[in-house]
Design a protein around this motif. Structure first.
Motif, mmCIF file in Angstrom:
data_model
loop_
_atom_site.group_PDB
_atom_site.id
_atom_site.type_symbol
_atom_site.label_atom_id
_atom_site.label_comp_id
_atom_site.label_asym_id
_atom_site.label_seq_id
_atom_site.Cartn_x
_atom_site.Cartn_y
_atom_site.Cartn_z
ATOM 1 N N ASP A 94 5.540 7.248 5.492
ATOM 2 C CA ASP A 94 4.396 6.528 6.060
ATOM 3 C C ASP A 94 4.063 5.244 5.316
ATOM 4 O O ASP A 94 2.965 4.686 5.490
ATOM 5 N N HIS A 95 4.969 4.780 4.496
ATOM 6 C CA HIS A 95 4.746 3.517 3.788
ATOM 7 C C HIS A 95 5.986 2.644 3.920
ATOM 8 O O HIS A 95 7.095 3.137 4.116
ATOM 9 N N LYS A 96 5.776 1.335 3.805
ATOM 10 C CA LYS A 96 6.880 0.386 3.932
ATOM 11 C C LYS A 96 7.320 -0.076 2.540
ATOM 12 O O LYS A 96 6.490 -0.316 1.658
ATOM 13 N N TRP A 97 8.626 -0.195 2.400
ATOM 14 C CA TRP A 97 9.225 -0.517 1.111
ATOM 15 C C TRP A 97 10.230 -1.656 1.254
ATOM 16 O O TRP A 97 10.680 -1.964 2.358
ATOM 17 N N ASN A 98 10.604 -2.241 0.145
ATOM 18 C CA ASN A 98 11.766 -3.125 0.112
ATOM 19 C C ASN A 98 12.373 -3.105 -1.281
ATOM 20 O O ASN A 98 11.791 -2.558 -2.222
ATOM 21 N N VAL A 99 13.556 -3.657 -1.379
ATOM 22 C CA VAL A 99 14.258 -3.766 -2.661
ATOM 23 C C VAL A 99 14.219 -5.225 -3.085
ATOM 24 O O VAL A 99 14.428 -6.125 -2.261
ATOM 25 N N GLN A 100 13.942 -5.459 -4.344
ATOM 26 C CA GLN A 100 13.866 -6.813 -4.877
ATOM 27 C C GLN A 100 15.037 -7.060 -5.823
ATOM 28 O O GLN A 100 15.265 -6.292 -6.759
ATOM 29 N N LEU A 101 15.755 -8.140 -5.576
ATOM 30 C CA LEU A 101 16.931 -8.517 -6.366
ATOM 31 C C LEU A 101 16.660 -9.843 -7.065
ATOM 32 O O LEU A 101 16.265 -10.824 -6.428
ATOM 33 N N TYR A 102 16.842 -9.844 -8.373
ATOM 34 C CA TYR A 102 16.706 -11.064 -9.169
ATOM 35 C C TYR A 102 18.096 -11.427 -9.686
ATOM 36 O O TYR A 102 18.568 -10.833 -10.665
ATOM 37 N N PRO A 103 18.782 -12.392 -9.055
ATOM 38 C CA PRO A 103 20.175 -12.697 -9.436
ATOM 39 C C PRO A 103 20.348 -13.088 -10.900
ATOM 40 O O PRO A 103 21.392 -12.818 -11.499
ATOM 41 N N ASN A 104 19.326 -13.727 -11.489
ATOM 42 C CA ASN A 104 19.422 -14.156 -12.883
ATOM 43 C C ASN A 104 18.416 -13.450 -13.779
ATOM 44 O O ASN A 104 18.052 -13.953 -14.842
ATOM 45 N N GLY A 105 17.992 -12.285 -13.333
ATOM 46 C CA GLY A 105 17.057 -11.498 -14.116
ATOM 47 C C GLY A 105 15.622 -11.934 -13.919
ATOM 48 O O GLY A 105 15.336 -13.120 -13.796
ATOM 49 N N GLY A 110 12.045 -13.006 -14.873
ATOM 50 C CA GLY A 110 11.499 -13.665 -16.050
ATOM 51 C C GLY A 110 12.513 -14.508 -16.797
ATOM 52 O O GLY A 110 12.281 -14.909 -17.932
ATOM 53 N N GLY A 111 13.662 -14.769 -16.155
ATOM 54 C CA GLY A 111 14.659 -15.634 -16.762
ATOM 55 C C GLY A 111 15.314 -15.061 -18.005
ATOM 56 O O GLY A 111 15.618 -15.791 -18.945
ATOM 57 N N ILE A 112 15.543 -13.726 -18.026
ATOM 58 C CA ILE A 112 16.156 -13.125 -19.217
ATOM 59 C C ILE A 112 17.607 -13.577 -19.378
ATOM 60 O O ILE A 112 18.133 -13.606 -20.472
ATOM 61 N N SER A 140 -2.032 -1.763 -7.536
ATOM 62 C CA SER A 140 -2.001 -2.520 -8.788
ATOM 63 C C SER A 140 -0.639 -2.465 -9.478
ATOM 64 O O SER A 140 -0.335 -3.311 -10.318
ATOM 65 N N LYS A 141 0.158 -1.459 -9.128
ATOM 66 C CA LYS A 141 1.501 -1.321 -9.707
ATOM 67 C C LYS A 141 2.489 -1.041 -8.573
ATOM 68 O O LYS A 141 2.970 0.074 -8.393
ATOM 69 N N PRO A 142 2.776 -2.081 -7.784
ATOM 70 C CA PRO A 142 3.540 -1.870 -6.547
ATOM 71 C C PRO A 142 5.051 -1.847 -6.699
ATOM 72 O O PRO A 142 5.759 -1.633 -5.704
ATOM 73 N N GLU A 143 5.572 -2.061 -7.905
ATOM 74 C CA GLU A 143 7.027 -2.141 -8.061
ATOM 75 C C GLU A 143 7.467 -1.499 -9.361
ATOM 76 O O GLU A 143 6.705 -1.418 -10.324
ATOM 77 N N TRP A 144 8.714 -1.020 -9.369
ATOM 78 C CA TRP A 144 9.292 -0.484 -10.592
ATOM 79 C C TRP A 144 10.802 -0.557 -10.479
ATOM 80 O O TRP A 144 11.382 -0.387 -9.409
ATOM 81 N N GLY A 145 11.435 -0.818 -11.602
ATOM 82 C CA GLY A 145 12.893 -0.893 -11.591
ATOM 83 C C GLY A 145 13.431 -1.253 -12.952
ATOM 84 O O GLY A 145 12.851 -0.881 -13.980
ATOM 85 N N TRP A 146 14.509 -2.015 -12.978
ATOM 86 C CA TRP A 146 15.237 -2.284 -14.207
ATOM 87 C C TRP A 146 15.427 -3.778 -14.412
ATOM 88 O O TRP A 146 16.026 -4.459 -13.561
ATOM 89 N N GLN A 147 14.928 -4.278 -15.540
ATOM 90 C CA GLN A 147 15.093 -5.685 -15.880
ATOM 91 C C GLN A 147 16.574 -6.021 -16.097
ATOM 92 O O GLN A 147 17.050 -7.063 -15.670
ATOM 93 N N ARG A 148 17.273 -5.117 -16.758
ATOM 94 C CA ARG A 148 18.697 -5.320 -17.051
ATOM 95 C C ARG A 148 19.501 -4.252 -16.302
ATOM 96 O O ARG A 148 20.113 -3.380 -16.898
ATOM 97 N N PHE A 149 19.484 -4.344 -14.987
ATOM 98 C CA PHE A 149 20.158 -3.336 -14.177
ATOM 99 C C PHE A 149 21.674 -3.384 -14.383
ATOM 100 O O PHE A 149 22.313 -2.352 -14.586
ATOM 101 N N VAL A 150 22.260 -4.571 -14.328
ATOM 102 C CA VAL A 150 23.700 -4.727 -14.574
ATOM 103 C C VAL A 150 23.923 -6.126 -15.134
ATOM 104 O O VAL A 150 23.258 -7.091 -14.737
ATOM 105 N N SER A 151 24.841 -6.223 -16.079
ATOM 106 C CA SER A 151 25.127 -7.526 -16.675
ATOM 107 C C SER A 151 25.993 -8.355 -15.731
ATOM 108 O O SER A 151 26.732 -7.818 -14.898
ATOM 109 N N HIS A 152 25.890 -9.665 -15.853
ATOM 110 C CA HIS A 152 26.756 -10.550 -15.063
ATOM 111 C C HIS A 152 28.224 -10.278 -15.377
ATOM 112 O O HIS A 152 29.091 -10.371 -14.486
#
Length: 316
Positions: free
Chosen positions: A206-217, A219-221, A271-283
């Protein structure tokens, strides 16, 4: 039950093995023997947050002498930072305490057999296990709980209801949660120029979701891809609503079955709508030509989600 444990340790506690790490807190103790040698009565961890409250793990390395723990380690969960609550505050919570088997990367999981939760209040701020594990089983090298004098504890805490400042929290848990999968194909990956790219919205529980992808991490890690699961419309949640989701995000290997994945449980809220991994996989791994994480400029990401509970706050 851990190797060498007396049968009495099964009383009042449910013991199992968990492959998933604790959702809310991990405590790594190095040189554990120093606590016992210096006769430290109790060690309190730093605070961590779960279910809108702050908690600590409390460990008696030589056993809780006031509770007749015998030759056993005593471990408790304590609620903290209660000064802002009214004198009549009450919090009912179910909890599990974990201990890492460092050889098998699994956890001894000890749960309270009282399934409707323990009542934390002004006069009782701690609950737990007087006989969490025997010293013999804890130090047995076959169990690998104490390796190189280092050990790892963890905690999960789920608030079932509360009474504080005129509000009540109602938690509905799902006994047999069903997992749903959604696959997102990211085409023309090399042409992505946004800091964050979001998948299409999909519905689970009953809720809508999506996946967020940061190609370069995020916060610019740099050097890594960040990957997160997010509530797509958190602003539409009723005030005080939290959703407990167990989820796995997989970056599919399109040439083999060596998928890259992360698994977690998390209480999502406005207030905390997302969770995941900052360093999911290295380039370095992602762009390997002998892997299929990126094939013909296409990346395929699978989200598997099961909703285990929902909490709503009623203001009275």
């Amino acid at each position: 039950m851990a190797i060498g444990e007396p049968a009495s340790l099964t009383q009042g506690a449910l013991r199992s093995t968990s492959e998933a790490p604790p959702a809310h807190y991990i405590l790594n103790i190095q040189q554990f023997s120093a606590l016992t040698k210096h006769d430290v009565e109790r060690y309190e961890s730093n605070e961590f947050e779960a279910g809108g409250y702050k908690w600590k793990l409390v460990i008696h390395p030589n056993g809780n002498k006031t509770k007749n723990a015998g030759e056993c380690l005593s471990v408790y969960l304590a609620i903290t930072d209660t000064a802002s609550l009214t004198p009549s505050w009450e919090v009912y919570a179910t909890f599990s305490i974990f201990l890492l088997d460092q050889n098998n990367d699994t956890y001894l999981k000890v749960e309270d057999e009282k399934t409707n939760g323990r009542r934390f209040h002004r006069l009782r701020t701690e609950w737990g296990f007087d006989q969490f594990i025997s010293f013999k089983a804890f130090s047995d090298p076959n169990n690998a709980y104490l390796v190189g004098d280092n050990c790892v504890f963890g905690a999960e805490v789920f608030v079932r209801k509360e009474r504080s400042k005129g509000k009540t929290e109602s938690v509905s848990m799902v006994k047999d949660a069903v997992s749903y999968k959604n696959t997102w194909k990211v085409s023309n990956y090399s042409k992505l120029n946004a800091d964050c790219v979001s998948s299409h919205m999909f519905s689970v529980g009953d809720h809508k979701w999506n996946v967020q992808l940061y190609p370069n991490g995020k916060g610019g890690i740099g050097g890594y891809i960040s990957l997160k699961l997010a509530l797509a419309e958190p602003q539409n949640l009723p005030p005080g609503t939290k959703i407990l989701a167990e989820f796995t995000l997989r970056m599919l290997d399109q040439l083999d079955t060596r998928h890259y994945y992360g698994k977690a449980s998390y209480w999502f809220s406005a207030s905390k709508p997302e969770w995941g991994w900052q360093r999911f996989v290295s380039h370095g791994v992602f762009f390997l030509t002998n892997r299929g994480l990126l094939l013909k400029d296409v990346c395929s990401i699978e989200a598997e989600i099961a909703i285990h509970g929902e909490s709503r706050t009623v203001f009275g």
